[in-house]
Design an enzyme around this catalytic site. Structure first.
Site, short mmCIF file in Angstrom:
data_model
loop_
_atom_site.label_atom_id
_atom_site.label_comp_id
_atom_site.label_asym_id
_atom_site.label_seq_id
_atom_site.Cartn_x
_atom_site.Cartn_y
_atom_site.Cartn_z
N ASP A 13 32.51 5.81 34.40
CA ASP A 13 32.08 5.50 35.94
C ASP A 13 32.25 4.05 36.59
O ASP A 13 31.37 4.14 37.48
CB ASP A 13 31.06 6.53 36.28
CG ASP A 13 30.99 7.95 35.99
OD1 ASP A 13 32.13 8.13 35.43
OD2 ASP A 13 29.98 8.57 36.39
N HIS A 57 34.19 13.86 42.96
CA HIS A 57 33.59 15.05 43.68
C HIS A 57 34.55 15.62 44.72
O HIS A 57 35.24 14.74 45.48
CB HIS A 57 32.07 14.55 44.18
CG HIS A 57 31.34 14.03 43.38
ND1 HIS A 57 30.72 15.03 42.45
CD2 HIS A 57 30.65 13.00 42.96
CE1 HIS A 57 29.78 14.46 41.61
NE2 HIS A 57 29.76 12.99 41.93
N LYS A 99 35.08 14.10 36.35
CA LYS A 99 33.79 14.68 36.49
C LYS A 99 32.93 14.99 37.70
O LYS A 99 33.54 14.04 38.44
CB LYS A 99 32.75 14.25 35.35
CG LYS A 99 32.12 12.95 35.74
CD LYS A 99 31.44 12.41 34.42
CE LYS A 99 30.46 11.33 34.49
NZ LYS A 99 30.09 11.36 35.88
N CYS A 143 24.67 8.73 34.19
CA CYS A 143 25.87 9.21 33.47
C CYS A 143 25.77 8.66 32.04
O CYS A 143 26.06 9.47 31.10
CB CYS A 143 26.97 8.98 34.20
SG CYS A 143 26.82 9.85 35.76
C1 VGL Z 1 25.65 8.65 38.77
C2 VGL Z 1 24.14 9.02 40.40
C3 VGL Z 1 24.62 10.03 41.03
C4 VGL Z 1 26.33 7.80 37.62
C5 VGL Z 1 26.41 9.82 39.51
O1 VGL Z 1 27.73 7.70 37.36
O2 VGL Z 1 25.26 7.49 36.76
N1 VGL Z 1 24.77 8.27 39.27
N2 VGL Z 1 25.96 10.27 40.39
#
Ligand code: VGL
Length: 200
Positions: A13, A57, A99, A143
């Site tokens: 991410d 998302h 994801k 994540c």
């Molecule tokens: C994440 C908070 C909300 C991440 C994803 O990638 O760690 N953190 N969504």
């Protein structure tokens, strides 16, 4: 640390929305880009797989605060915020994983991600013969932590690249606690500079 043949690098991410000035900017999040570029180059040069996940998302999901979740709107499919950080250099052949597609689930873990062809991460790793994941990216306390936990529970070895992860720290200390949790669960730690090529 000598990297073996049954390893892969998983970049988690590293997207605009998780970097400073992004919708869910991790303070200092872009610090991971430079070490991850080096790690990706190292794995590619060794002929080892590089995988990169993206939070992806739908516009309406229970993950977002306005629909009952914990987070501001971020990483909406196809948006600029969902793009990888512009300085992230992914080697050709990097496998992309998506994801957070299910609007009913937070899906922090990359083990809830699928490739563009719909192959789940676990099946992909099996087909590649990967038994040990090197993990870096964002965010340490969400994540990365959930991904490492799922990997260890599924019987894979996990090494966290400590200079290539940064956390959200909604509560101060969350990232340190997450690293401790990963260690307790069996994760190992090293820096990108510690990586040395497989012997054969
Ligand atoms: C994440 C908070 C909300 C991440 C994803 O990638 O760690 N953190 N969504």
């Amino acid at each position: 640390m000598s990297v073996e043949r049954d390893t892969a690098l998983l970049i988690v991410d590293v997207q605009n929305d998780f970097c400073p000035s992004g919708a869910l900017g991790v303070p200092d999040g872009d610090r991971v880009v430079e070490p991850l570029n080096r790690a990706a180059e190292f794995f590619a040069a060794a002929g080892l797989p590089v995988l990169a996940s993206r939070d992806w998302h739908p516009p309406v999901t229970k993950h977002f605060r306005q629909y009952g979740g914990s987070w501001p709107v971020h990483c909406v499919q196809g948006s600029a915020g969902a793009e990888f950080h512009p300085d992230l250099r992914l080697p050709s052949g990097t496998v992309l994983l998506f994801k957070g597609i299910d609007p009913e689930r937070d899906s922090y873990s990359a083990f809830e991600a699928v490739t563009g062809e719909g192959v789940p991460l676990a099946a992909l790793l099996t087909s590649l013969g990967v038994r040990h994941l090197y993990v870096g990216g964002l965010a340490t306390d969400y994540c990365v932590n959930f991904t490492a936990g799922d990997a260890l529970r599924s019987g894979l070895a996990v090494t966290v690249l400590t200079d290539a992860v940064v956390g959200v720290d909604v509560t101060p200390g969350d990232s340190v606690r997450a690293l401790e949790e990963m260690k307790q669960a069996g994760a190992r730690f090293c820096t990108v500079d510690d990586l040395t090529p497989p012997s054969s």
